[in-house]
Design a protein around this motif. Structure first.
Motif, PDB file in Angstrom:
ATOM      1  N   LYS A   1       1.039  -1.474   0.012  1.00 24.74           N
ATOM      2  CA  LYS A   1      -0.019  -0.245  -0.161  1.00 24.74           C
ATOM      3  C   LYS A   1       0.737   1.095  -0.355  1.00 24.74           C
ATOM      4  CE  LYS A   1      -4.126  -1.810   2.039  1.00 24.74           C
ATOM      5  NZ  LYS A   1      -4.941  -2.080   3.623  1.00 24.74           N
ATOM      6  N   ARG A   2       1.958   1.102   0.261  1.00 29.27           N
ATOM      7  CA  ARG A   2       3.372   2.449   0.622  1.00 29.27           C
ATOM      8  C   ARG A   2       4.105   2.425  -0.721  1.00 29.27           C
ATOM      9  NH1 ARG A   2       5.582   2.046   6.057  1.00 29.27           N
ATOM     10  NH2 ARG A   2       6.080   3.385   5.800  1.00 29.27           N
ATOM     11  N   LEU A   3       4.181   1.378  -1.162  1.00 27.15           N
ATOM     12  CA  LEU A   3       4.891   1.399  -1.932  1.00 27.15           C
ATOM     13  C   LEU A   3       4.954   1.059  -3.428  1.00 27.15           C
ATOM     14  CD1 LEU A   3       8.112  -0.085  -0.324  1.00 27.15           C
ATOM     15  CD2 LEU A   3       7.629   2.472  -0.127  1.00 27.15           C
ATOM     16  N   PRO A   4       5.795   1.214  -4.366  1.00 29.41           N
ATOM     17  CA  PRO A   4       4.730   1.334  -5.690  1.00 29.41           C
ATOM     18  C   PRO A   4       5.506  -0.230  -6.131  1.00 29.41           C
ATOM     19  CG  PRO A   4       6.965   2.610  -6.674  1.00 29.41           C
ATOM     20  CD  PRO A   4       6.487   2.615  -4.942  1.00 29.41           C
ATOM     21  N   SER A   5       5.767  -0.558  -7.346  1.00 34.80           N
ATOM     22  CA  SER A   5       6.005  -1.952  -8.203  1.00 34.80           C
ATOM     23  C   SER A   5       7.374  -1.700  -9.051  1.00 34.80           C
ATOM     24  CB  SER A   5       5.423  -2.810  -8.883  1.00 34.80           C
ATOM     25  OG  SER A   5       4.907  -2.860  -9.611  1.00 34.80           O
ATOM     26  N   VAL A   6       7.634  -0.088  -9.216  1.00 38.32           N
ATOM     27  CA  VAL A   6       8.352   0.335 -10.229  1.00 38.32           C
ATOM     28  C   VAL A   6       7.892   1.989  -9.972  1.00 38.32           C
ATOM     29  CG1 VAL A   6       8.951   0.721 -12.779  1.00 38.32           C
ATOM     30  CG2 VAL A   6       7.415  -1.136 -12.334  1.00 38.32           C
ATOM     31  N   ALA A   7       9.526   2.209  -9.669  1.00 36.76           N
ATOM     32  CA  ALA A   7       9.896   3.454  -9.963  1.00 36.76           C
ATOM     33  C   ALA A   7      10.979   3.628 -10.373  1.00 36.76           C
ATOM     34  CB  ALA A   7      10.606   4.155  -8.151  1.00 36.76           C
ATOM     35  N   THR A   8      10.937   5.502 -11.071  1.00 32.72           N
ATOM     36  CA  THR A   8      11.875   6.099 -11.232  1.00 32.72           C
ATOM     37  C   THR A   8      12.498   6.929  -9.991  1.00 32.72           C
ATOM     38  OG1 THR A   8      11.112   7.531 -12.574  1.00 32.72           O
ATOM     39  CG2 THR A   8      11.184   5.340 -13.627  1.00 32.72           C
ATOM     40  N   CYS A   9      14.034   7.954 -10.370  1.00 32.97           N
ATOM     41  CA  CYS A   9      14.349   8.415  -9.549  1.00 32.97           C
ATOM     42  C   CYS A   9      15.544   9.597 -10.323  1.00 32.97           C
ATOM     43  CB  CYS A   9      14.857   9.027  -7.647  1.00 32.97           C
ATOM     44  SG  CYS A   9      16.745   7.468  -7.867  1.00 32.97           S
ATOM     45  N   GLU A  10      15.503  10.877 -10.033  1.00 31.37           N
ATOM     46  CA  GLU A  10      16.743  11.319 -10.953  1.00 31.37           C
ATOM     47  C   GLU A  10      17.729  11.177 -10.367  1.00 31.37           C
ATOM     48  OE1 GLU A  10      16.907  12.309 -14.133  1.00 31.37           O
ATOM     49  OE2 GLU A  10      14.782  11.393 -13.771  1.00 31.37           O
ATOM     50  N   TRP A  11      19.149  10.847 -10.328  1.00 34.12           N
ATOM     51  CA  TRP A  11      20.120  11.379  -9.668  1.00 34.12           C
ATOM     52  C   TRP A  11      21.448  11.895 -10.258  1.00 34.12           C
ATOM     53  CZ3 TRP A  11      24.816   8.352 -10.231  1.00 34.12           C
ATOM     54  CH2 TRP A  11      25.576   8.791  -8.664  1.00 34.12           C
ATOM     55  N   ALA A  12      22.180  12.696 -10.465  1.00 30.29           N
ATOM     56  CA  ALA A  12      23.212  13.283 -11.025  1.00 30.29           C
ATOM     57  C   ALA A  12      22.474  13.540 -12.325  1.00 30.29           C
ATOM     58  CB  ALA A  12      24.728  12.293 -10.538  1.00 30.29           C
ATOM     59  N   GLY A  13      22.039  13.386 -12.418  1.00 26.95           N
ATOM     60  CA  GLY A  13      21.589  14.026 -14.410  1.00 26.95           C
ATOM     61  C   GLY A  13      21.091  12.873 -14.995  1.00 26.95           C
ATOM     62  N   LEU A  14      21.617  11.647 -14.137  1.00 29.94           N
ATOM     63  CA  LEU A  14      20.731  10.812 -14.719  1.00 29.94           C
ATOM     64  C   LEU A  14      18.852   9.813 -13.971  1.00 29.94           C
ATOM     65  CD1 LEU A  14      24.478   8.269 -14.014  1.00 29.94           C
ATOM     66  CD2 LEU A  14      23.473   9.506 -16.055  1.00 29.94           C
ATOM     67  N   THR A  15      18.536   8.730 -14.819  1.00 32.04           N
ATOM     68  CA  THR A  15      17.122   8.303 -14.867  1.00 32.04           C
ATOM     69  C   THR A  15      17.462   6.626 -14.189  1.00 32.04           C
ATOM     70  OG1 THR A  15      15.972   9.623 -16.279  1.00 32.04           O
ATOM     71  CG2 THR A  15      15.525   7.922 -15.311  1.00 32.04           C
ATOM     72  N   VAL A  16      17.226   6.659 -12.859  1.00 29.09           N
ATOM     73  CA  VAL A  16      17.079   4.727 -12.034  1.00 29.09           C
ATOM     74  C   VAL A  16      16.061   4.848 -12.543  1.00 29.09           C
ATOM     75  CG1 VAL A  16      18.469   4.222 -10.309  1.00 29.09           C
ATOM     76  CG2 VAL A  16      19.371   6.207 -11.085  1.00 29.09           C
ATOM     77  N   LEU A  17      15.983   3.140 -12.852  1.00 30.27           N
ATOM     78  CA  LEU A  17      14.571   2.800 -12.433  1.00 30.27           C
ATOM     79  C   LEU A  17      14.740   1.827 -11.803  1.00 30.27           C
ATOM     80  CD1 LEU A  17      12.145   1.781 -14.196  1.00 30.27           C
ATOM     81  CD2 LEU A  17      13.737   0.200 -15.770  1.00 30.27           C
ATOM     82  N   VAL A  18      14.090   1.295 -11.136  1.00 30.78           N
ATOM     83  CA  VAL A  18      14.222   0.252  -9.707  1.00 30.78           C
ATOM     84  C   VAL A  18      12.745  -0.796  -9.889  1.00 30.78           C
ATOM     85  CG1 VAL A  18      14.102   0.351  -7.392  1.00 30.78           C
ATOM     86  CG2 VAL A  18      15.235   2.686  -8.418  1.00 30.78           C
TER      87      VAL A  18
END
Length: 169
Positions: free
Chosen positions: A66-83
């Motif tokens: 209920k709190r977390l997605p199964s797929v997430a992205t974030c930006e770090w140092a100008g890069l897109t990180v897929l989790v």
């Protein structure tokens, strides 16, 4: 620095110690690729991590789902990180999802097998498990931006570098 952890498989606390705890504390951002197992563990991780992107794993219960997605992205140092946790993705499916999301770095967990793979289009990071390594070495990943791209290292909780790669985008 981006610190990547996964597969805590705890019941009560974050289970972070040694070099893994230091890496989490000194990171600009932390990524967790799922399998906290209990909501108490997720809460404990959130208390010690200043900035967190996390996804649900196959061993996470309904409160975490209920709190977390199964797929997430974030930006770090100008890069897109897929989790993603990784249990729902074949290698082909993961490659397609990474392209769809425009990901530079792909983070997966699930296997407990630490792995770094510098591909042409993305850097693949599986930090393994820092707390429940099963048949592999306990590990976490640390990523740093260099003049030539990104340096990724797999490190043990006692501070030993297990593997290192340089990825040039």
């Amino acid at each position: 620095m981006l610190t990547v952890i996964s597969d805590t498989h705890g019941t009560d606390d974050h289970r972070l110690e040694g070099a893994t705890l230091r890496a989490v504390n000194s990171a600009d951002h932390v990524v967790h690729a799922g399998d906290f197992t209990t909501e108490r563990v997720l809460d404990a991780v959130e208390r010690v991590v200043p900035s967190l992107t996390a996804v649900v794993g196959n061993n996470d219960g309904v409160p975490i789902r209920k709190r977390l997605p199964s797929v997430a992205t974030c930006e770090w140092a100008g890069l897109t990180v897929l989790v993603v946790h990784g249990h729902e993705h074949t290698e082909t499916g993961l490659t397609m999802l990474a392209r769809q999301e425009g990901a530079d770095v792909v983070v997966v967990g699930h296997s407990h097998r630490p792995e770094l793979r510098a591909r042409d289009e993305q850097l693949l990071v599986n930090p393994g498990s820092y707390a429940d390594p099963r048949r592999y070495r306990a590990a976490h990943a640390e990523l740093d931006v260099t003049a030539d791209g990104v340096r990724a290292r797999l490190c043990s909780p006692d501070g030993e570098t297990l593997e290192s790669v340089q990825w040039e985008q």
